[in-house]
Write a protein that holds these residues in place. Structure first.
Motif, PDB file in Angstrom:
ATOM      1  N   UNK A 298       0.862  -1.183   0.000  1.00 17.73           N
ATOM      2  CA  UNK A 298       0.000   0.000   0.000  1.00 17.73           C
ATOM      3  C   UNK A 298       0.900   1.235   0.000  1.00 17.73           C
ATOM      4  N   UNK A 299       0.598   2.194  -0.869  1.00 17.91           N
ATOM      5  CA  UNK A 299       1.381   3.424  -0.988  1.00 17.91           C
ATOM      6  C   UNK A 299       0.502   4.626  -0.615  1.00 17.91           C
ATOM      7  N   UNK A 300       1.091   5.548   0.146  1.00 25.52           N
ATOM      8  CA  UNK A 300       0.406   6.790   0.511  1.00 25.52           C
ATOM      9  C   UNK A 300       1.168   7.958  -0.129  1.00 25.52           C
ATOM     10  N   UNK A 301       0.624   8.489  -1.226  1.00 24.35           N
ATOM     11  CA  UNK A 301       1.318   9.549  -1.979  1.00 24.35           C
ATOM     12  C   UNK A 301       1.416  10.839  -1.181  1.00 24.35           C
ATOM     13  N   UNK A 302       0.399  11.163  -0.411  1.00 26.49           N
ATOM     14  CA  UNK A 302       0.433  12.393   0.393  1.00 26.49           C
ATOM     15  C   UNK A 302       1.489  12.305   1.481  1.00 26.49           C
ATOM     16  N   UNK A 303       1.621  11.127   2.086  1.00 28.67           N
ATOM     17  CA  UNK A 303       2.661  10.946   3.106  1.00 28.67           C
ATOM     18  C   UNK A 303       4.038  11.120   2.481  1.00 28.67           C
ATOM     19  N   UNK A 304       4.218  10.635   1.261  1.00 24.55           N
ATOM     20  CA  UNK A 304       5.499  10.802   0.564  1.00 24.55           C
ATOM     21  C   UNK A 304       5.814  12.283   0.368  1.00 24.55           C
ATOM     22  N   UNK A 305       4.825  13.059  -0.035  1.00 26.30           N
ATOM     23  CA  UNK A 305       5.014  14.499  -0.213  1.00 26.30           C
ATOM     24  C   UNK A 305       5.401  15.163   1.106  1.00 26.30           C
ATOM     25  N   UNK A 306       4.695  14.814   2.151  1.00 28.57           N
ATOM     26  CA  UNK A 306       4.964  15.428   3.470  1.00 28.57           C
ATOM     27  C   UNK A 306       6.358  15.074   3.985  1.00 28.57           C
ATOM     28  N   UNK A 307       6.843  13.876   3.635  1.00 23.12           N
ATOM     29  CA  UNK A 307       8.121  13.415   4.156  1.00 23.12           C
ATOM     30  C   UNK A 307       9.268  13.593   3.153  1.00 23.12           C
TER      31      UNK A 307
END
Length: 325
Positions: A298-307
């Protein structure tokens, strides 16, 4: 003639008794008790999987099934009390979700069937003597994962990662086992683990902050304290641009960039199948412990942006699900 009639009557009477006895057995109410060390999305999904498997096989709560659940609210002392109460009630099967709750059950009864689930290593946790059929009252389903794919995923998220942070509860056997195994696996790749112990849920944020400037990425397992406070951990990761990678899919919903692991709902279904086998007459000691057999990314694109991470097309294409919000 009279003797023949008497014999026929006796045979019919015996058949009727057998029929009604069989019917009574089929309609007899079964009793399944479930206990979890704490309630959080991963373990809640395990429980739902068990309950749905029972329902799918005709065991309906309130009809032919008595279903009882109790959470220890993160307390080992509570887990011990729940185990004693459940054993006193004499259910047909007790399901232990997570290691501490199952350990409490195993310490309390050697006769009532116990089915564990969401336990990483039942042998190290002293639930079973080996991975073979135990010949005891204990069996179940492990959530053990191969660490090599986990490390591969870390490097896909952060290719230059060398120092991996690991927030964990030192009192959880699952977590300490993974720590030791991960340390060895990372060393083989020229990488290092930096552990940050957090004994209580309230310590998770502080432990994560202690890794600032020391690690390239934080990796989390299904440590129950960590998962219970995952949003606090994700907040630290977001604020300090530290990529967060997890081993259970539910954590991606709560702030990890990527989560490669078992579906805990399917893990519950798998445990539920063992419960049904026991309700149907099999002995738990004749059923070898199993390992969960369904994994997903499962991938969280918004979390990637935030981090501060840009995800590659390779990672995105390999995901079973992508969270956009």
């Amino acid at each position: 003639m009279r003797n023949s009639i008497i014999k026929l009557f006796m045979l019919l009477s015996l058949s009727a008794v057998t029929f009604y006895s069989s019917a009574d057995d089929k309609s007899e109410q079964k009793y399944v008790a479930i206990t979890s060390i704490v309630e959080h999305p991963a373990l809640d999904n395990v429980r739902k999987g068990v309950e749905d498997e029972l329902k799918d096989n005709g065991y309906i709560a309130g009809q032919n099934l008595k279903l009882q659940f109790a959470s220890a609210q993160g307390s080992s002392a509570n887990a011990a009390q729940i185990a004693k109460q459940f054993v006193a009630n004499k259910p047909d099967v007790i399901v232990g979700i997570a290691t501490p709750s199952t350990q409490a059950l195993v310490a309390t009864t050697k006769s009532i069937p116990i089915v564990f689930t969401a336990v990483t290593d039942p042998v190290a946790a002293k639930l079973t003597p080996s991975w073979d059929a135990s010949k005891t009252n204990v069996t179940g389903v492990s959530d053990a994962l191969s660490l090599e794919p986990q490390i591969d995923m870390m490097l896909k998220i952060k290719p230059d990662a060398k120092n991996i942070g690991y927030v964990y509860s030192p009192s959880e056997v699952n977590s300490t086992i993974v720590l030791k195994e991960l340390q060895i696996a990372l060393e083989k790749r020229g990488m290092k683990i930096i552990a940050a112990p957090a004994q209580r849920t309230s310590d998770i944020s502080t432990a994560a902050i202690s890794l600032k400037g020391k690690v390239d990425l934080i990796y989390t397992t299904t440590d129950n304290n960590v998962v219970s406070a995952y949003e606090a951990l994700a907040k630290v990761a977001n604020e300090n641009k530290i990529p967060l990678v997890a081993s259970n899919p539910e954590s991606a919903e709560r702030g990890a960039i990527a989560a490669l692991g078992m579906s805990y709902y399917d893990l519950g279904h798998q445990a539920g199948k063992i419960v049904i086998r026991i309700l149907n007459g099999e002995k738990p000691g004749d059923i070898p412990p199993q390992i969960g057999n369904i994994t997903q990314l499962i991938i969280n694109k918004k979390a990637a942006e935030r981090q501060g991470i840009t995800l590659s097309e390779e990672v995105l294409k390999s995901a079973a699900k992508i969270i956009e919000k």
